[in-house]
Design an enzyme around this catalytic site. Structure first.
Site, short mmCIF file in Angstrom:
data_model
loop_
_atom_site.label_atom_id
_atom_site.label_comp_id
_atom_site.label_asym_id
_atom_site.label_seq_id
_atom_site.Cartn_x
_atom_site.Cartn_y
_atom_site.Cartn_z
N TYR A 159 -30.04 12.80 53.59
CA TYR A 159 -28.87 12.23 53.68
C TYR A 159 -28.26 12.31 54.91
CZ TYR A 159 -23.73 12.53 53.02
OH TYR A 159 -22.31 12.10 53.25
N LYS A 176 -27.39 8.88 57.26
CA LYS A 176 -25.98 8.63 57.87
C LYS A 176 -26.25 8.47 59.45
CE LYS A 176 -23.00 8.67 54.72
NZ LYS A 176 -21.81 7.47 54.68
#
Length: 244
Positions: free
Chosen positions: A138, A142
């Site tokens: 994750y 990002k």
């Protein structure tokens, strides 16, 4: 007429907290691929579509003056397979559609997990200019979004603002939340400043003025004019016990 701001992922927890903070200031187009967002009424509008589909991305950005891009797989423990399409391909689709449509500013919702290894190693404070150290797929996804934002700013002259958003809650509920809390009203102020401050590109932390925070807010104060008003410390005794 007020500016039209597209909010992707408006049915998520951050989107639901943000919409009431902005509804009196901008016309909002709220994108969701599900039915989890309430019809906002005039002059606001809903858009049902998927950022993973380039044709949907092109339709949702049409006519927008600015974009707040929240839509993503937000599970910090998600696998690469789970984050790749929404968080990387989806971000590209939105940014590219914005470029083609002539949308000048995109606010990209990033995360503290881009720098999660600093937290894990307790290397505090953490500043936006430090090299990224993601703590999972994750966070990596990002970090890719931040790099893509930099590219669109440099190559195409777009205004790209990355916000590493903390925990958006009415109140924190544990010790970690005392560090990471971003109150809804501070979220609203930060979003307005990210939409309106005269910057071409920047990466900024999004937390309230928490006494226990480990993230540096100096560039957000200086460049965006962000002036958070809330401090999680008023919840510390309740969370940690009296005399903490």
């Amino acid at each position: 007429m007020s500016r039209l701001v597209l909010i992707t992922g408006a049915s998520g927890s951050v989107g639901r907290a943000l919409v009431p903070q902005l509804a009196d200031r901008y016309r909002l187009r709220l994108q969701s691929r599900s039915s989890g967002v309430e019809p906002p009424g005039e002059p606001h509008e809903l858009f049902r579509g998927d950022i993973e589909r380039p044709e949907d991305a092109a339709a949702m950005v049409a006519g927008a003056d600015a974009i707040i891009h929240l839509a993503a797989e937000a599970n910090a423990q998600a696998s690469w397979e789970a984050v790749r399409a929404p968080n990387i391909d989806g971000a590209y689709n939105v940014f590219e559609a914005a470029r083609v449509a002539g949308v000048g500013r995109v606010v990209f919702a990033s995360t503290n997990h881009v720098m999660g290894m600093y937290d894990r190693d307790r290397q505090w404070p953490i500043r936006p200019e430090q090299p990224v150290r993601p703590d999972g797929s994750y966070g990596v996804s990002k970090a890719c979004g931040e790099a893509l934002s930099r590219y669109y700013a440099d190559e195409f002259g777009m205004e790209m603002v990355c916000l590493r958003v903390g925990w958006v809650l009415e109140k924190p509920f544990n010790e970690q939340g005392l560090r990471m809390w971003l109150s809804p009203r501070d979220l609203g102020q930060l979003a307005v400043r990210a939409l309106e401050a005269p910057v071409r590109f920047g990466i900024y932390y999004g937390v309230s003025d928490n006494r226990r925070r480990h993230w540096d807010l100096e560039n957000a104060r200086r460049e965006l004019g962000y002036a958070p008003v809330d401090d999680s410390e008023r919840f510390a005794a309740e969370i940690l016990g009296e005399g903490s």
